[in-house]
Scaffold this motif. Structure first.
Motif, PDB file in Angstrom:
ATOM      1  N   GLU A  24      -5.188  -5.289  -9.606  1.00  0.00           N
ATOM      2  CA  GLU A  24      -4.258  -5.693 -10.346  1.00  0.00           C
ATOM      3  C   GLU A  24      -2.949  -5.825  -9.518  1.00  0.00           C
ATOM      4  O   GLU A  24      -1.939  -6.742  -9.480  1.00  0.00           O
ATOM      5  N   VAL A  25      -2.724  -4.757  -8.251  1.00  0.00           N
ATOM      6  CA  VAL A  25      -1.526  -4.683  -7.814  1.00  0.00           C
ATOM      7  C   VAL A  25      -1.376  -5.471  -6.559  1.00  0.00           C
ATOM      8  O   VAL A  25      -0.546  -5.918  -6.066  1.00  0.00           O
ATOM      9  N   LEU A  26      -2.742  -5.252  -5.867  1.00  0.00           N
ATOM     10  CA  LEU A  26      -2.865  -6.139  -4.419  1.00  0.00           C
ATOM     11  C   LEU A  26      -3.438  -7.324  -4.670  1.00  0.00           C
ATOM     12  O   LEU A  26      -2.750  -8.269  -4.010  1.00  0.00           O
ATOM     13  N   LEU A  27      -4.742  -7.402  -5.034  1.00  0.00           N
ATOM     14  CA  LEU A  27      -5.503  -8.495  -4.696  1.00  0.00           C
ATOM     15  C   LEU A  27      -4.974  -9.607  -5.284  1.00  0.00           C
ATOM     16  O   LEU A  27      -5.446 -10.816  -5.145  1.00  0.00           O
ATOM     17  N   GLN A  28      -4.274  -9.563  -6.628  1.00  0.00           N
ATOM     18  CA  GLN A  28      -3.985 -10.772  -7.414  1.00  0.00           C
ATOM     19  C   GLN A  28      -2.333 -11.238  -6.516  1.00  0.00           C
ATOM     20  O   GLN A  28      -2.195 -12.527  -7.122  1.00  0.00           O
ATOM     21  N   ILE A 117      -3.111 -11.413   5.011  1.00  0.00           N
ATOM     22  CA  ILE A 117      -3.913 -10.392   5.298  1.00  0.00           C
ATOM     23  C   ILE A 117      -3.547  -9.384   4.119  1.00  0.00           C
ATOM     24  O   ILE A 117      -2.543  -8.800   4.119  1.00  0.00           O
ATOM     25  N   TRP A 118      -4.438  -8.804   3.403  1.00  0.00           N
ATOM     26  CA  TRP A 118      -4.300  -7.934   2.309  1.00  0.00           C
ATOM     27  C   TRP A 118      -4.594  -6.508   2.804  1.00  0.00           C
ATOM     28  O   TRP A 118      -6.049  -6.360   3.171  1.00  0.00           O
ATOM     29  N   LEU A 119      -3.724  -5.631   2.822  1.00  0.00           N
ATOM     30  CA  LEU A 119      -4.135  -4.172   3.399  1.00  0.00           C
ATOM     31  C   LEU A 119      -3.823  -3.230   2.231  1.00  0.00           C
ATOM     32  O   LEU A 119      -3.044  -3.268   1.572  1.00  0.00           O
ATOM     33  N   CYS A 121      -3.974   1.068   1.783  1.00  0.00           N
ATOM     34  CA  CYS A 121      -3.972   2.579   2.008  1.00  0.00           C
ATOM     35  C   CYS A 121      -4.269   3.353   0.538  1.00  0.00           C
ATOM     36  O   CYS A 121      -3.381   3.383  -0.146  1.00  0.00           O
ATOM     37  N   LYS A 122      -5.312   3.897   0.611  1.00  0.00           N
ATOM     38  CA  LYS A 122      -6.249   4.333  -0.733  1.00  0.00           C
ATOM     39  C   LYS A 122      -5.475   5.770  -0.938  1.00  0.00           C
ATOM     40  O   LYS A 122      -4.849   5.833  -2.078  1.00  0.00           O
ATOM     41  N   ASP A 123      -5.029   6.483   0.072  1.00  0.00           N
ATOM     42  CA  ASP A 123      -4.478   7.912  -0.059  1.00  0.00           C
ATOM     43  C   ASP A 123      -2.914   7.818  -0.621  1.00  0.00           C
ATOM     44  O   ASP A 123      -2.652   8.600  -1.345  1.00  0.00           O
ATOM     45  N   LYS A 124      -2.284   6.873  -0.067  1.00  0.00           N
ATOM     46  CA  LYS A 124      -0.842   6.620  -0.714  1.00  0.00           C
ATOM     47  C   LYS A 124      -0.567   5.649  -1.705  1.00  0.00           C
ATOM     48  O   LYS A 124       0.495   5.394  -2.112  1.00  0.00           O
ATOM     49  N   GLN A 125      -1.809   4.825  -2.143  1.00  0.00           N
ATOM     50  CA  GLN A 125      -1.833   3.664  -2.776  1.00  0.00           C
ATOM     51  C   GLN A 125      -0.589   2.753  -2.395  1.00  0.00           C
ATOM     52  O   GLN A 125       0.183   2.288  -3.270  1.00  0.00           O
ATOM     53  N   ILE A 126      -0.662   2.378  -1.231  1.00  0.00           N
ATOM     54  CA  ILE A 126       0.209   1.486  -0.612  1.00  0.00           C
ATOM     55  C   ILE A 126      -0.498   0.012  -0.250  1.00  0.00           C
ATOM     56  O   ILE A 126      -1.596   0.162   0.377  1.00  0.00           O
ATOM     57  N   GLY A 127       0.122  -0.975  -0.979  1.00  0.00           N
ATOM     58  CA  GLY A 127      -0.786  -2.440  -0.602  1.00  0.00           C
ATOM     59  C   GLY A 127       0.244  -3.241   0.109  1.00  0.00           C
ATOM     60  O   GLY A 127       1.460  -3.420  -0.272  1.00  0.00           O
ATOM     61  N   LEU A 128      -0.220  -3.774   0.976  1.00  0.00           N
ATOM     62  CA  LEU A 128       0.649  -4.822   1.702  1.00  0.00           C
ATOM     63  C   LEU A 128      -0.209  -6.231   1.881  1.00  0.00           C
ATOM     64  O   LEU A 128      -1.098  -6.252   1.989  1.00  0.00           O
ATOM     65  N   VAL A 129       0.683  -7.265   1.994  1.00  0.00           N
ATOM     66  CA  VAL A 129       0.161  -8.548   2.188  1.00  0.00           C
ATOM     67  C   VAL A 129       1.147  -9.022   3.354  1.00  0.00           C
ATOM     68  O   VAL A 129       2.341  -9.178   2.904  1.00  0.00           O
ATOM     69  N   VAL A 130       0.469  -9.224   4.266  1.00  0.00           N
ATOM     70  CA  VAL A 130       1.280  -9.571   5.651  1.00  0.00           C
ATOM     71  C   VAL A 130       0.679 -10.892   6.136  1.00  0.00           C
ATOM     72  O   VAL A 130      -0.485 -11.494   5.830  1.00  0.00           O
TER      73      VAL A 130
END
Length: 133
Positions: A24-28, A117-119, A121-130
């Motif tokens: 929901e937060v990143l891949l969409q 590129i969708w990145l 970080c599971k530990d911190k629940q950080i999502g980036l699209v760069v």
């Protein structure tokens, strides 16, 4: 036994929430952006923002024109294929602070033909699209 079942149920719910967060937060997302624990911290707008990319340092930069909001991620390798793991340093602005994280583990969750590129970080629940320019 009942307590054990409750713990297992809570663990499964937490795992499901993490997967929903990625979906929901990143891949969409289809825009260059940074999300932290489900909250959008910054989204690139071509009218008010600038992009930077340093291939030698595997560094992606996004700034607004006032340089009030920005994020920089520097990876140990170029994130290019789904499933790849990279270690990265991340720095970004919030409403009243600058956050810095060193040696975060990100996984490449998705890529596109136009360089996005969708990145995650599971530990911190950080999502980036760069975007590699």
């Amino acid at each position: 036994m009942r307590r054990y079942i409750l713990y297992v149920g809570a663990a499964l719910a937490a795992l499901t929430a993490c997967n929903e967060n990625i979906d929901e937060v990143l891949l969409q997302r289809s825009d260059i952006s940074l999300t932290v624990k489900g909250e959008l911290m910054m989204s690139y707008d071509e009218n008010t923002c600038q992009l930077g990319y340093n291939q030698e340092r595997n560094e992606f930069r996004v700034y607004d024109d006032n340089i009030a909001n920005w994020f920089i991620i520097s990876c140990d390798a170029h994130p290019s294929s789904v499933g790849q793991e990279v270690t990265a340093d991340l720095e970004y602005t919030t409403a009243d602070d600058t956050k810095t994280y060193i040696n975060l583990e990100f996984s490449v969750e998705k890529t596109s033909s136009d360089g996005l590129i969708w990145l995650w970080c599971k530990d911190k629940q950080i999502g980036l699209v760069v975007k590699a320019l």
